[in-house]
Design a protein around this motif. Structure first.
Motif, PDB file in Angstrom:
ATOM      1  N   ILE A 252     -11.209   1.126  18.333  1.00 22.90           N
ATOM      2  CA  ILE A 252     -11.438   0.597  16.986  1.00 22.90           C
ATOM      3  C   ILE A 252     -10.083   0.173  16.420  1.00 22.90           C
ATOM      4  N   ALA A 253     -10.027  -1.029  15.873  1.00 24.10           N
ATOM      5  CA  ALA A 253      -8.801  -1.523  15.234  1.00 24.10           C
ATOM      6  C   ALA A 253      -9.116  -2.001  13.830  1.00 24.10           C
ATOM      7  N   ARG A 254      -8.206  -1.717  12.909  1.00 25.53           N
ATOM      8  CA  ARG A 254      -8.423  -2.138  11.523  1.00 25.53           C
ATOM      9  C   ARG A 254      -7.075  -2.335  10.839  1.00 25.53           C
ATOM     10  N   SER A 255      -7.095  -3.052   9.736  1.00 17.80           N
ATOM     11  CA  SER A 255      -5.890  -3.226   8.925  1.00 17.80           C
ATOM     12  C   SER A 255      -5.878  -2.185   7.818  1.00 17.80           C
ATOM     13  N   GLU A 256      -4.684  -1.757   7.469  1.00 16.95           N
ATOM     14  CA  GLU A 256      -4.515  -0.798   6.381  1.00 16.95           C
ATOM     15  C   GLU A 256      -3.276  -1.203   5.577  1.00 16.95           C
ATOM     16  N   ALA A 257      -3.244  -0.827   4.320  1.00 16.06           N
ATOM     17  CA  ALA A 257      -2.114  -1.175   3.455  1.00 16.06           C
ATOM     18  C   ALA A 257      -1.631   0.070   2.719  1.00 16.06           C
TER      19      ALA A 257
ATOM     20  N   ALA B  60      -1.704  -7.712  30.147  1.00 17.68           N
ATOM     21  CA  ALA B  60      -2.923  -8.159  29.462  1.00 17.68           C
ATOM     22  C   ALA B  60      -2.633  -8.639  28.042  1.00 17.68           C
ATOM     23  N   MET B  61      -1.539  -8.154  27.446  1.00 22.85           N
ATOM     24  CA  MET B  61      -1.173  -8.549  26.076  1.00 22.85           C
ATOM     25  C   MET B  61       0.300  -8.900  26.023  1.00 22.85           C
ATOM     26  N   PRO B  62       0.692  -9.822  25.145  1.00 19.37           N
ATOM     27  CA  PRO B  62       2.116 -10.128  24.984  1.00 19.37           C
ATOM     28  C   PRO B  62       2.817  -9.028  24.196  1.00 19.37           C
ATOM     29  N   ALA B  63       4.140  -8.959  24.345  1.00 19.77           N
ATOM     30  CA  ALA B  63       4.917  -8.015  23.550  1.00 19.77           C
ATOM     31  C   ALA B  63       4.736  -8.326  22.064  1.00 19.77           C
ATOM     32  N   GLY B  64       4.678  -7.293  21.257  1.00 15.53           N
ATOM     33  CA  GLY B  64       4.515  -7.480  19.826  1.00 15.53           C
ATOM     34  C   GLY B  64       3.780  -6.326  19.198  1.00 15.53           C
ATOM     35  N   ALA B  65       3.483  -6.459  17.915  1.00 17.37           N
ATOM     36  CA  ALA B  65       2.904  -5.367  17.147  1.00 17.37           C
ATOM     37  C   ALA B  65       1.511  -4.974  17.621  1.00 17.37           C
ATOM     38  N   ALA B  66       0.706  -5.956  18.031  1.00 15.88           N
ATOM     39  CA  ALA B  66      -0.659  -5.643  18.470  1.00 15.88           C
ATOM     40  C   ALA B  66      -0.627  -4.756  19.707  1.00 15.88           C
ATOM     41  N   ARG B  67       0.187  -5.139  20.689  1.00 20.09           N
ATOM     42  CA  ARG B  67       0.268  -4.316  21.900  1.00 20.09           C
ATOM     43  C   ARG B  67       0.871  -2.958  21.604  1.00 20.09           C
ATOM     44  N   ASN B  68       1.811  -2.911  20.669  1.00 19.20           N
ATOM     45  CA  ASN B  68       2.409  -1.634  20.290  1.00 19.20           C
ATOM     46  C   ASN B  68       1.334  -0.654  19.824  1.00 19.20           C
TER      47      ASN B  68
ATOM     48  N   ALA C  10      -2.952 -10.210  14.877  1.00 21.23           N
ATOM     49  CA  ALA C  10      -2.863  -8.993  15.686  1.00 21.23           C
ATOM     50  C   ALA C  10      -4.248  -8.439  15.991  1.00 21.23           C
ATOM     51  N   LEU C  11      -5.118  -8.427  15.006  1.00 17.32           N
ATOM     52  CA  LEU C  11      -6.478  -7.944  15.233  1.00 17.32           C
ATOM     53  C   LEU C  11      -7.213  -8.826  16.242  1.00 17.32           C
ATOM     54  N   ALA C  12      -6.950 -10.141  16.189  1.00 11.79           N
ATOM     55  CA  ALA C  12      -7.575 -11.050  17.154  1.00 11.79           C
ATOM     56  C   ALA C  12      -7.065 -10.786  18.568  1.00 11.79           C
ATOM     57  N   GLU C  13      -5.758 -10.506  18.702  1.00 12.78           N
ATOM     58  CA  GLU C  13      -5.205 -10.184  20.027  1.00 12.78           C
ATOM     59  C   GLU C  13      -5.834  -8.922  20.591  1.00 12.78           C
ATOM     60  N   ILE C  14      -6.008  -7.928  19.744  1.00 11.14           N
ATOM     61  CA  ILE C  14      -6.606  -6.673  20.201  1.00 11.14           C
ATOM     62  C   ILE C  14      -8.066  -6.888  20.589  1.00 11.14           C
ATOM     63  N   ALA C  15      -8.769  -7.710  19.822  1.00  3.74           N
ATOM     64  CA  ALA C  15     -10.179  -7.977  20.127  1.00  3.74           C
ATOM     65  C   ALA C  15     -10.345  -8.595  21.518  1.00  3.74           C
ATOM     66  N   LYS C  16      -9.360  -9.389  21.943  1.00  2.00           N
ATOM     67  CA  LYS C  16      -9.442 -10.028  23.260  1.00  2.00           C
ATOM     68  C   LYS C  16      -9.430  -9.024  24.406  1.00  2.00           C
ATOM     69  N   VAL C  17      -8.776  -7.880  24.195  1.00 10.20           N
ATOM     70  CA  VAL C  17      -8.671  -6.891  25.284  1.00 10.20           C
ATOM     71  C   VAL C  17      -9.549  -5.676  25.031  1.00 10.20           C
ATOM     72  N   GLN C  18     -10.340  -5.702  23.964  1.00  2.75           N
ATOM     73  CA  GLN C  18     -11.129  -4.514  23.631  1.00  2.75           C
ATOM     74  C   GLN C  18     -12.052  -4.092  24.761  1.00  2.75           C
ATOM     75  N   ALA C  19     -12.743  -5.035  25.352  1.00  2.00           N
ATOM     76  CA  ALA C  19     -13.662  -4.687  26.442  1.00  2.00           C
ATOM     77  C   ALA C  19     -12.908  -4.076  27.618  1.00  2.00           C
ATOM     78  N   ALA C  20     -11.740  -4.624  27.926  1.00  2.00           N
ATOM     79  CA  ALA C  20     -10.939  -4.093  29.030  1.00  2.00           C
ATOM     80  C   ALA C  20     -10.414  -2.692  28.715  1.00  2.00           C
ATOM     81  N   ILE C  21     -10.001  -2.469  27.467  1.00  2.00           N
ATOM     82  CA  ILE C  21      -9.551  -1.140  27.061  1.00  2.00           C
ATOM     83  C   ILE C  21     -10.711  -0.154  27.167  1.00  2.00           C
TER      84      ILE C  21
END
Length: 328
Positions: free
Chosen positions: A6-11, A82-90, A59-70
């Protein structure tokens, strides 16, 4: 063993504004990831950074692309391709580390064969403002072990002198955030030596730092925006003496460990940094920080309210999160 991501944005609102040469931040916007297996939850966090073309939605879109694989069991090693370096992969990588530790009943440091994380000094940042306001902010910090001064091109000497006058004892990092020219570095170097400045962080714009190859620094210079992953080290070693490792740049702890090893082999020192974030971003960075010459992990200390159980900063010394918060 069924996985679910599960991925979500928070502030998270900041207690006071945080200013650097590129702008002002009043809210920390993060992407939080949870990966669950049989009721056990691994957590991770990333901070998408516009400077690198990132956004919360991206970032949420990048994570959605690999969700099934995860969900199907993708490993941390497979995630690197499977993902580029950056905040989403982090966020995903650190959630996988946390999950692995909790399922094994061992800490991340134990899995890596490293010492348990203890308290450590962290830079306390004086954000960009008028010299008078920066002096007041430095005075309010008290006698901390390490101060980081955010400057720009308006009057950096006055900004640095104002802070140093109120903080004569701590080690000091000066961070122009890519706003200087090589001429300004040359002009300001003697002043920084006189004021016992310990480190100059990314003074030139990334991609415009070739001038440092023929430059002899009087104090060490750290690569921040110029340094992302281990593959950057060979080019950086001719320009910089220190690498600032941020997990949001490397794309997680897995790649950060590789970058730290590459920097050591190249004879470079390591600084551990972070974005303005919650303690969920800081906890994995503490693994790298244990063996760093400079630690700059005060991001959560800028928040009005951090995550429960997170790091605690007292007079410039950072205590790790409570047991079970992340990686233990």
């Amino acid at each position: 063993m069924l996985r679910r991501l599960i991925a979500r944005s928070e502030a998270f609102a900041l207690a006071v504004p945080f200013r650097i040469s590129r702008g002002v931040k009043t809210v920390a916007e993060v992407v939080a990831v949870e990966i669950t297996v049989d009721g056990v939850v691994g957590r991770g966090e990333g901070v998408p950074y516009p400077r690198y073309g990132e956004s919360i939605d991206g970032a949420l879109a990048e994570i959605a692309k690999v969700q099934a694989a995860i969900d199907a069991g993708l490993s941390r090693e497979e995630l690197l391709t499977a993902m580029p370096a950056g905040a989403a992969r982090n966020a995903v990588d650190c959630a996988l580390w946390d999950l692995e530790a909790k399922l094994a009943g061992r800490s991340v440091t134990d899995i890596l064969g490293r010492p348990q994380i203890c308290t450590m000094p962290t830079a306390m940042t004086v954000s960009l403002d008028t010299p008078e306001a920066m002096a007041a902010a430095a005075k309010a910090l008290g006698d901390v072990p390490l101060v980081k001064i955010k400057v720009d091109r308006s009057d950096p000497e006055a900004q640095i002198r104002a802070v140093r006058a109120e903080a004569p004892k701590p080690r000091v990092i000066v961070d122009p955030n890519e706003s200087w020219t090589i001429a300004e570095i040359e002009r300001l170097q003697p002043m920084m030596v006189d004021l016992n400045i310990d480190l100059l962080e990314q003074p030139l714009p990334a991609g415009e730092d070739d001038a440092l190859e023929s430059f002899t620094p009087l104090i060490p210079i750290a690569a921040d925006e110029s340094a992302h992953v281990a593959g950057d080290v060979s080019a950086l070693a001719a320009k910089y003496q220190v690498v600032n490792i941020k997990l949001d740049k490397t794309g997680g702890l897995t790649a950060a460990l590789t970058l730290a090893d590459a920097a050591a082999k190249a004879g470079m020192s390591v600084m551990t940094g972070s974005m303005i974030s919650t303690s969920l971003s800081i906890a994995p960075a503490l693994v790298i920080a244990q063996q760093s010459s400079f630690v700059d992990l005060d991001g959560p200390l800028w928040l009005a309210t951090d995550r429960s159980g997170g790091v605690i900063g007292t007079r410039g010394v950072l205590a790790p999160p409570t047991a079970g918060f992340w990686g233990s």
